[in-house]
Design a protein around this motif. Structure first.
Motif, PDB file in Angstrom:
ATOM      1  N   LYS A  28       0.992  -1.020  -0.127  1.00  0.00           N
ATOM      2  CA  LYS A  28       0.166  -0.029  -0.084  1.00  0.00           C
ATOM      3  C   LYS A  28       0.940   1.118  -0.244  1.00  0.00           C
ATOM      4  O   LYS A  28       0.751   2.175  -0.494  1.00  0.00           O
ATOM      5  CB  LYS A  28      -1.120   0.127   1.824  1.00  0.00           C
ATOM      6  CG  LYS A  28      -1.703  -0.761   1.307  1.00  0.00           C
ATOM      7  CD  LYS A  28      -2.424  -0.904   2.190  1.00  0.00           C
ATOM      8  CE  LYS A  28      -3.394  -1.480   2.236  1.00  0.00           C
ATOM      9  NZ  LYS A  28      -4.808  -1.890   3.586  1.00  0.00           N
ATOM     10  N   VAL A  29       1.767   1.326   0.825  1.00  0.00           N
ATOM     11  CA  VAL A  29       2.440   2.573   1.158  1.00  0.00           C
ATOM     12  C   VAL A  29       3.322   2.845  -0.267  1.00  0.00           C
ATOM     13  O   VAL A  29       3.664   3.336  -1.197  1.00  0.00           O
ATOM     14  CB  VAL A  29       3.760   1.933   1.338  1.00  0.00           C
ATOM     15  CG1 VAL A  29       4.899   3.412   1.391  1.00  0.00           C
ATOM     16  CG2 VAL A  29       3.659   2.449   3.310  1.00  0.00           C
ATOM     17  N   ARG A  30       3.973   1.688  -1.112  1.00  0.00           N
ATOM     18  CA  ARG A  30       4.484   1.434  -2.198  1.00  0.00           C
ATOM     19  C   ARG A  30       3.472   2.514  -3.805  1.00  0.00           C
ATOM     20  O   ARG A  30       3.350   3.286  -5.185  1.00  0.00           O
ATOM     21  CB  ARG A  30       4.732   0.399  -2.826  1.00  0.00           C
ATOM     22  CG  ARG A  30       6.436   0.009  -2.165  1.00  0.00           C
ATOM     23  CD  ARG A  30       6.786  -1.254  -2.950  1.00  0.00           C
ATOM     24  NE  ARG A  30       8.107  -1.488  -2.482  1.00  0.00           N
ATOM     25  CZ  ARG A  30       8.389  -2.363  -2.336  1.00  0.00           C
ATOM     26  NH1 ARG A  30       8.129  -4.110  -2.492  1.00  0.00           N
ATOM     27  NH2 ARG A  30       9.923  -3.382  -1.663  1.00  0.00           N
ATOM     28  N   ALA A  31       2.379   1.696  -3.356  1.00  0.00           N
ATOM     29  CA  ALA A  31       1.026   2.063  -4.042  1.00  0.00           C
ATOM     30  C   ALA A  31       1.239   3.511  -4.062  1.00  0.00           C
ATOM     31  O   ALA A  31       0.868   4.827  -5.088  1.00  0.00           O
ATOM     32  CB  ALA A  31      -0.116   1.401  -4.707  1.00  0.00           C
ATOM     33  N   ALA A  32       1.098   4.183  -2.847  1.00  0.00           N
ATOM     34  CA  ALA A  32       0.379   5.445  -2.050  1.00  0.00           C
ATOM     35  C   ALA A  32       2.010   6.196  -2.899  1.00  0.00           C
ATOM     36  O   ALA A  32       1.398   7.278  -3.444  1.00  0.00           O
ATOM     37  CB  ALA A  32       0.349   5.857  -1.027  1.00  0.00           C
ATOM     38  N   LYS A  33       3.292   6.157  -3.218  1.00  0.00           N
ATOM     39  CA  LYS A  33       3.640   7.191  -3.518  1.00  0.00           C
ATOM     40  C   LYS A  33       3.638   6.538  -4.407  1.00  0.00           C
ATOM     41  O   LYS A  33       4.197   7.584  -5.686  1.00  0.00           O
ATOM     42  CB  LYS A  33       5.364   5.815  -3.431  1.00  0.00           C
ATOM     43  CG  LYS A  33       5.801   6.298  -1.673  1.00  0.00           C
ATOM     44  CD  LYS A  33       6.982   5.455  -1.249  1.00  0.00           C
ATOM     45  CE  LYS A  33       8.420   6.173  -2.172  1.00  0.00           C
ATOM     46  NZ  LYS A  33       9.453   5.419  -1.514  1.00  0.00           N
ATOM     47  N   GLY A  34       4.100   6.024  -6.138  1.00  0.00           N
ATOM     48  CA  GLY A  34       3.209   5.838  -6.861  1.00  0.00           C
ATOM     49  C   GLY A  34       1.997   6.900  -7.906  1.00  0.00           C
ATOM     50  O   GLY A  34       2.678   7.104  -8.768  1.00  0.00           O
ATOM     51  N   GLU A  35       1.992   6.714  -6.385  1.00  0.00           N
ATOM     52  CA  GLU A  35      -0.102   7.318  -6.916  1.00  0.00           C
ATOM     53  C   GLU A  35       0.152   9.095  -6.388  1.00  0.00           C
ATOM     54  O   GLU A  35      -0.664  10.260  -6.951  1.00  0.00           O
ATOM     55  CB  GLU A  35      -1.170   7.117  -6.518  1.00  0.00           C
ATOM     56  CG  GLU A  35      -1.462   5.933  -7.167  1.00  0.00           C
ATOM     57  CD  GLU A  35      -2.791   5.626  -6.234  1.00  0.00           C
ATOM     58  OE1 GLU A  35      -3.262   5.877  -5.406  1.00  0.00           O
ATOM     59  OE2 GLU A  35      -3.239   3.755  -6.808  1.00  0.00           O
ATOM     60  N   ASN A  36       1.379   9.072  -5.452  1.00  0.00           N
ATOM     61  CA  ASN A  36       1.480  10.517  -5.535  1.00  0.00           C
ATOM     62  C   ASN A  36       0.541  10.820  -4.352  1.00  0.00           C
ATOM     63  O   ASN A  36       0.459  12.033  -4.177  1.00  0.00           O
ATOM     64  CB  ASN A  36       2.263  12.047  -6.111  1.00  0.00           C
ATOM     65  CG  ASN A  36       3.295  12.107  -6.785  1.00  0.00           C
ATOM     66  OD1 ASN A  36       3.673  11.287  -6.314  1.00  0.00           O
ATOM     67  ND2 ASN A  36       3.664  12.615  -7.838  1.00  0.00           N
ATOM     68  N   ASP A  37       0.074  10.570  -3.521  1.00  0.00           N
ATOM     69  CA  ASP A  37      -1.229  10.350  -2.546  1.00  0.00           C
ATOM     70  C   ASP A  37      -0.237  10.326  -0.982  1.00  0.00           C
ATOM     71  O   ASP A  37       0.203   9.584  -0.299  1.00  0.00           O
ATOM     72  CB  ASP A  37      -1.720   9.264  -2.969  1.00  0.00           C
ATOM     73  CG  ASP A  37      -3.200   9.384  -2.055  1.00  0.00           C
ATOM     74  OD1 ASP A  37      -3.322  10.583  -1.313  1.00  0.00           O
ATOM     75  OD2 ASP A  37      -4.385   8.725  -2.317  1.00  0.00           O
ATOM     76  N   ASP A  43      -0.762   7.065   5.882  1.00  0.00           N
ATOM     77  CA  ASP A  43      -1.254   5.927   6.517  1.00  0.00           C
ATOM     78  C   ASP A  43      -0.161   5.009   6.865  1.00  0.00           C
ATOM     79  O   ASP A  43      -0.608   4.245   7.296  1.00  0.00           O
ATOM     80  CB  ASP A  43      -2.885   6.121   6.380  1.00  0.00           C
ATOM     81  CG  ASP A  43      -3.432   5.010   6.351  1.00  0.00           C
ATOM     82  OD1 ASP A  43      -3.957   4.886   7.873  1.00  0.00           O
ATOM     83  OD2 ASP A  43      -4.176   4.126   5.664  1.00  0.00           O
ATOM     84  N   GLY A  44      -0.064   4.504   5.613  1.00  0.00           N
ATOM     85  CA  GLY A  44       0.714   3.051   5.355  1.00  0.00           C
ATOM     86  C   GLY A  44       2.079   3.300   6.328  1.00  0.00           C
ATOM     87  O   GLY A  44       1.750   2.298   6.562  1.00  0.00           O
ATOM     88  N   LEU A  45       2.275   3.974   6.511  1.00  0.00           N
ATOM     89  CA  LEU A  45       3.913   4.377   6.913  1.00  0.00           C
ATOM     90  C   LEU A  45       3.034   4.527   8.928  1.00  0.00           C
ATOM     91  O   LEU A  45       4.036   3.309   9.085  1.00  0.00           O
ATOM     92  CB  LEU A  45       4.895   5.709   6.861  1.00  0.00           C
ATOM     93  CG  LEU A  45       5.211   5.194   5.935  1.00  0.00           C
ATOM     94  CD1 LEU A  45       5.907   7.561   5.776  1.00  0.00           C
ATOM     95  CD2 LEU A  45       6.324   4.758   4.851  1.00  0.00           C
TER      96      LEU A  45
END
Length: 73
Positions: A28-37, A43-45
Motif C-alpha cells: 500500500k505504501v508503494r502504491a501511494a508513492k506511485g500515485e503521489n497520495d 497512513d501506510g507508514l
C-alpha cells in the motif's frame, strides 16, 4: 500484556500473521508513492510502524517465555 500466555507456537503464529500484514501494508505504501497520495502514504507508514512495534512486542514475549523456561529447569 495478558496474564495468560499463548505459548511459543501461538506466539510464532502471531508473528507470522503480523509479518504477512506488514507486507500488505508495504504494498500500500508503494502504491501511494506511485500515485503521489501523501495521505495514503502517511497512513501506510503509520500502519507499517504499528506492525513493527507489534512484532517487537511479540519477540519480547517470546524471549520472556524462553527465559521463564530456563529458570524453571
Amino acid at each position: 500484556m495478558s496474564t495468560k500466555s499463548k505459548g511459543k507456537f501461538g506466539t510464532y503464529l502471531t508473528i507470522g500473521t503480523t509479518l504477512f500484514a506488514a507486507f500488505s501494508n508495504i504494498k500500500k505504501v508503494r502504491a501511494a508513492k506511485g500515485e503521489n497520495d501523501t495521505l495514503q502514504l502517511v497512513d501506510g507508514l503509520i500502519r507499517v510502524a504499528a506492525v513493527a512495534t507489534g512484532v517487537a512486542l511479540l519477540v519480547r514475549e517470546l524471549r520472556e517465555a524462553t527465559d521463564d523456561d530456563i529458570l524453571t529447569d
